[in-house]
Design an enzyme around this catalytic site. Structure first.
Site, short mmCIF file in Angstrom:
data_model
loop_
_atom_site.label_atom_id
_atom_site.label_comp_id
_atom_site.label_asym_id
_atom_site.label_seq_id
_atom_site.Cartn_x
_atom_site.Cartn_y
_atom_site.Cartn_z
N GLY A 124 0.71 -1.15 0.12
CA GLY A 124 -0.08 0.05 0.14
C GLY A 124 0.72 1.36 0.02
CG LEU A 125 3.37 4.51 -2.83
CD1 LEU A 125 4.40 4.71 -1.38
CD2 LEU A 125 4.26 4.28 -3.68
N GLY A 131 -1.53 9.44 -5.49
CA GLY A 131 -1.19 8.27 -6.53
C GLY A 131 0.26 8.74 -6.92
NE ARG A 268 -16.91 -12.10 -40.10
CZ ARG A 268 -18.10 -12.22 -40.04
NH1 ARG A 268 -18.57 -13.32 -39.31
NH2 ARG A 268 -19.18 -11.44 -40.14
CD GLN A 336 -11.81 -1.13 -36.23
OE1 GLN A 336 -12.17 -0.94 -34.94
NE2 GLN A 336 -12.25 -0.85 -37.16
CD GLU A 363 3.84 -2.27 -10.24
OE1 GLU A 363 5.17 -2.10 -10.33
OE2 GLU A 363 3.60 -3.39 -9.74
CB THR A 365 0.38 7.64 -15.24
OG1 THR A 365 1.30 8.61 -15.11
CG2 THR A 365 -0.84 7.46 -14.11
C1 LIG Z 1 -6.46 -1.78 -10.57
C2 LIG Z 1 -5.41 -1.10 -9.86
C3 LIG Z 1 -4.37 -1.87 -9.16
C4 LIG Z 1 -3.59 -1.16 -8.29
N1 LIG Z 1 -2.57 -1.46 -7.37
C5 LIG Z 1 -2.19 -0.75 -6.40
C6 LIG Z 1 -1.12 -1.56 -5.28
O1 LIG Z 1 -1.33 -2.51 -5.14
N2 LIG Z 1 -0.80 -0.62 -4.58
C7 LIG Z 1 -0.71 0.84 -4.61
O2 LIG Z 1 -0.06 1.24 -3.87
N3 LIG Z 1 -1.22 1.23 -5.60
C8 LIG Z 1 -2.01 0.59 -6.58
N4 LIG Z 1 -2.59 1.22 -7.36
C9 LIG Z 1 -2.73 2.60 -7.82
C10 LIG Z 1 -1.83 3.15 -9.16
O3 LIG Z 1 -0.55 3.03 -8.93
C11 LIG Z 1 -2.26 4.76 -9.30
O4 LIG Z 1 -3.67 4.69 -9.57
C12 LIG Z 1 -1.65 5.32 -10.30
O5 LIG Z 1 -0.12 5.41 -9.61
C13 LIG Z 1 -2.25 6.61 -10.51
O6 LIG Z 1 -2.44 7.57 -9.53
P1 LIG Z 1 -4.09 8.28 -9.11
O7 LIG Z 1 -4.77 7.20 -9.76
O8 LIG Z 1 -3.94 8.84 -8.07
O9 LIG Z 1 -3.92 9.27 -10.54
P2 LIG Z 1 -3.12 10.83 -10.39
O10 LIG Z 1 -1.87 10.93 -9.85
O11 LIG Z 1 -4.12 11.76 -9.78
O12 LIG Z 1 -3.17 11.24 -11.98
C14 LIG Z 1 -4.13 11.50 -12.65
C15 LIG Z 1 -3.71 12.13 -14.06
O13 LIG Z 1 -2.59 13.04 -13.81
C16 LIG Z 1 -1.42 12.80 -14.26
N5 LIG Z 1 -0.52 13.56 -13.50
C17 LIG Z 1 -0.39 13.43 -12.36
N6 LIG Z 1 0.85 13.91 -12.08
C18 LIG Z 1 1.50 14.50 -13.05
C19 LIG Z 1 2.84 15.15 -13.34
N7 LIG Z 1 3.62 15.36 -12.59
N8 LIG Z 1 2.81 15.53 -14.75
C20 LIG Z 1 2.14 15.00 -15.52
N9 LIG Z 1 0.98 14.40 -15.50
C21 LIG Z 1 0.72 13.97 -14.04
C22 LIG Z 1 -1.55 11.23 -14.39
O14 LIG Z 1 -0.48 10.77 -15.44
C23 LIG Z 1 -2.80 10.75 -14.79
O15 LIG Z 1 -3.07 11.01 -16.06
C24 LIG Z 1 -3.74 0.37 -8.47
C25 LIG Z 1 -4.44 1.04 -9.15
C26 LIG Z 1 -5.42 0.45 -9.82
C27 LIG Z 1 -6.40 0.91 -10.85
#
Ligand SMILES: Cc1cc2nc3c(=O)[nH]c(=O)nc-3n(C[C@H](O)[C@H](O)[C@H](O)COP(=O)(O)OP(=O)(O)OC[C@H]3O[C@@H](n4cnc5c(N)ncnc54)[C@H](O)[C@@H]3O)c2cc1C
Length: 380
Positions: A124-125, A131, A268, A336, A363, A365
């Site tokens: 959990g991070l 995120g 197909r 597609q 892990e 984006t």
């Molecule tokens: C199915 C699933 C499993 C997961 N499993 C785990 C897990 O086991 N443990 C854990 O800790 N986490 C987990 N996560 C969390 C995942 O790592 C985060 O969702 C991810 O890192 C993105 O963080 P956020 O959702 O808060 O998006 P945000 O950080 O809010 O980002 C939203 C948007 O803003 C963009 N953005 C943010 N900052 C910047 C920047 N500085 N420059 C440009 N663009 C930016 C992002 O790229 C994204 O497009 C999981 C997520 C999902 C959906």
């Protein structure tokens, strides 16, 4: 430079492929529809070493290499990316954090049952308000005598409702920024730790994703992992390796989608011929196969360097970025090529298309991978 797999690696690929075919493929639809995390699969995966792929045998692991790890994750993802995600989160996040930074005693206590598959792990991070900006977390850990008291919550935790062991990052010194975050091991059943909302997801539905809440959760001081203030820095190192796993997952998913598209294109017919005879379809298949090979090479290079003990921040981010983005394109082309049948659940295309989107998000984006890559390039 030798690009050929060893005989052991060929055998490993065949073994995991057959396992996925017989033990996973028949259940994909049911697990996906019901968002069922298949705990019944865990002992069978453990018997193949899949719950402790890269960890030393002395701690219950299978002692395989980083490239072997990629092969395992690829072959699982080729059939069911959701199962591969669970295996990657268990191995590449929870177990890896403990294996890299725990004391010998902690490894014996926590890593061994995880690597043997007797327990499932979580990491959990992420929190609801942090995120990408993980250092902005709010969960705190306060020292109280011989204990740490955790308060806060973690969001989007893979295995949040099913894990028996969780590595949790929390703020121990608000004034020290990233050096004020520490990691802890928390066992399920500890008073004050409760699973929260289970997410209802677009894809990867057989992999449990839930909130985990800590409300004055007291854990013994010896469950601090890797030293006070080291939790964030250590997490970044865990993610360097974890991203190789997500790259391998993307390669495997893309491979599965490509194979489904190829088989469908051969069967197909339209306008009196198979659709594979149309150049427009052939180009999609050619691009997919080429992109998958390129992604696989980037992924294996990162794994090879990791195996040598090198720091792979740049190579892992490149592999994860490229593999996840081409996987999205391959999965879309798979839909597609299937035409209307790509839009219904009787064919595998729609599930690959739903599952794949996580690859450019989890892990780190794609935007964050580009930041990591650019930072490394500009610091040279
Ligand atoms: C199915 C699933 C499993 C997961 N499993 C785990 C897990 O086991 N443990 C854990 O800790 N986490 C987990 N996560 C969390 C995942 O790592 C985060 O969702 C991810 O890192 C993105 O963080 P956020 O959702 O808060 O998006 P945000 O950080 O809010 O980002 C939203 C948007 O803003 C963009 N953005 C943010 N900052 C910047 C920047 N500085 N420059 C440009 N663009 C930016 C992002 O790229 C994204 O497009 C999981 C997520 C999902 C959906």
């Amino acid at each position: 430079m030798d690009f050929r797999p060893t005989n052991e690696q060929r055998l490993l690929r065949r073994t995991v492929r057959e396992f996925a075919q017989t033990e996973i493929r028949p259940h994909i639809r049911e697990w996906d529809d019901q968002q069922h995390f298949p705990t019944e699969l865990v002992p069978k995966m453990a018997a193949l070493g899949l719950m402790g792929i890269q960890f030393p045998e002395q701690y219950g692991g299978a002692g395989m290499s980083a490239i072997d790890y990629c092969i395992c994750i690829e072959e699982l993802a080729r059939v069911d990316p959701a199962v591969a995600l669970s295996v990657a989160a268990h191995n590449g996040l929870c177990c890896a954090h403990i294996a890299l930074f725990a004391t010998d005693d902690q490894k014996r206590r926590f890593l061994t049952p995880l690597a043997r598959g007797e327990k499932v792990g979580a990491w959990g991070l992420t929190e609801s308000t942090s995120g990408s900006d993980a250092a902005g977390m709010r969960t705190t850990a306060t020292r109280a005598g011989n204990c740490w008291v955790l308060t806060g919550s973690k969001t989007f935790t893979t295995h949040g409702r099913v894990a028996e062991v969780m590595v949790v990052m929390a703020v121990t010194d608000r004034t020290a920024a990233t050096k004020g975050i520490s990691a802890f091991v928390v066992e399920r059943g500890t008073a004050g730790m409760t699973p929260g909302k289970k997410e209802d997801k677009l894809g990867m539905r057989a992999s449990d994703t839930s909130e985990v809440i800590f409300d004055n959760c007291r854990i013994p001081a010896d469950q601090l992992l890797g030293g006070e203030g080291q939790g964030f820095v250590n997490s970044m190192q865990v993610l360097d390796a974890g991203r190789i796993g997500i790259a391998a997952l993307s390669v495997g998913l893309a491979q599965g989608a490509y194979e489904a598209a190829l088989a469908y294109a051969r069967e197909r017919t339209a306008f009196g011929q198979t659709i594979s005879s149309f150049q427009a379809i052939q180009f999609k298949l050619a691009d997919a196969a080429t992109r998958i090979e390129a992604a696989r090479l980037l992924t294996y290079r990162a794994a090879y360097l990791k195996n040598r003990g090198d720091r792979t921040t740049l190579e892992s981010a490149m592999a994860k970025l490229y593999a996840s983005e081409i996987a999205v394109r391959v999965a879309e082309d798979c839909v597609q090529i299937h035409g209307g049948y790509g839009f219904v659940k009787d064919y595998p295309a729609e599930k690959y298309f739903r599952d794949v989107k996580l690859m450019t998000i989890g892990e780190g984006t794609s935007e964050i991978q580009r930041l990591v890559i650019a930072r490394r390039l500009l610091s040279r």
